[in-house]
Design an enzyme around this catalytic site. Structure first.
Site, PDB file in Angstrom:
ATOM      1  N   SER A 131     -37.128 -19.222  -9.095  1.00  0.00           N
ATOM      2  CA  SER A 131     -38.162 -18.896 -10.070  1.00  0.00           C
ATOM      3  C   SER A 131     -37.502 -18.195 -11.246  1.00  0.00           C
ATOM      4  O   SER A 131     -36.412 -17.611 -11.108  1.00  0.00           O
ATOM      5  CB  SER A 131     -39.208 -17.967  -9.433  1.00  0.00           C
ATOM      6  N   TYR A 174     -41.335 -10.059  -4.627  1.00  0.00           N
ATOM      7  CA  TYR A 174     -41.110 -11.484  -4.867  1.00  0.00           C
ATOM      8  C   TYR A 174     -39.895 -11.664  -5.772  1.00  0.00           C
ATOM      9  O   TYR A 174     -39.049 -12.531  -5.530  1.00  0.00           O
ATOM     10  CB  TYR A 174     -42.350 -12.115  -5.502  1.00  0.00           C
TER      11      TYR A 174
END
Length: 228
Positions: free
Chosen positions: A123, A136
């Site tokens: 990501s 995350y």
């Protein structure tokens, strides 16, 4: 099934033999009805026995594995300012987003040391941790670091390591978001092109600008991405 489904469809369109895995039997049955030539395996990649059984099924059906895509993951928001314990189920988040991809990669390389390529879906948050989900960011940064180091180890063996950093993509997990999204088909197309060209990174849409922005205007880029 979002980016993973998009990648599976793209590989199938190229004539590849494809195996997918997931925890939802219903989703897998739907996939199998649409793509009966593919192998759909119910498995939890955080479970060692499930991973072994999955690889056994791949070996039995296809004999070998050429490309492993580590795509399983979950975005969890955690606020460490509330005074309550924000780290509930942290072990499961780390296991799914970081530990399981590393373990599965190791197990695949033991079975198929002449693998052609490994793909890790990380990501942009691997480069700039999100304010609303710092854990995350931490696990994706960890996976980014693993992919980077592994690439240097495996390059002499001819094994390509590709990291996909998708932008906001139109998946069930982002259905509530109103900002512009790429389709899973668009993300898959960028990924397969990067794979064919043996590029280290696949950067769909606006992600192609992030590494440069972080070099020339790191504070501005960090503020912009971290608060998405």
């Amino acid at each position: 099934m979002g980016i993973g489904l998009g990648l599976a469809k793209a590989f199938l369109a190229q004539g590849a033999a494809v195996a997918v895995c997931g925890r939802s039997r219903e989703a897998l049955d739907t996939f199998s009805r649409t793509y009966p030539a593919a192998l759909a395996i119910q498995a939890d990649v955080t479970n060692a026995a499930d991973r072994a059984a999955m690889l056994d099924q791949v070996a039995k059906r296809f004999g070998r594995l050429d490309v492993l895509v580590n795509n399983a993951g979950r975005f969890i928001e955690r606020d460490f300012t509330t005074g309550s314990d924000p780290a509930v189920d942290l072990e499961q988040e780390v296991a799914l987003n970081l530990t399981a991809p590393i373990q599965l990669t190791s197990e695949v390389l033991v079975r198929w040391p002449a693998l052609a390529a490994l793909v890790f879906v990380t990501s942009g948050f691997a480069l700039v941790s999100p304010t609303r989900a710092p854990t995350y960011g931490a696990v994706k940064a960890g996976l980014h670091g693993f992919a980077e180091g592994l690439r240097r180890q495996l390059t002499p063996k001819g094994i390509h390591v590709l990291e996909l950093l998708p932008t906001t993509t139109d998946t069930p997990g982002t259905a509530h978001e109103t900002r512009k999204k790429m389709t899973t088909e668009e993300v898959a197309a960028v990924t397969l092109k990067a794979l064919a060209q043996r590029q280290p990174l696949a950067l769909p849409g606006p992600m192609k600008f992030l590494p440069t922005l972080l070099r020339i205007a790191p504070q501005a880029a960090s503020r912009m991405v971290a608060n998405i």
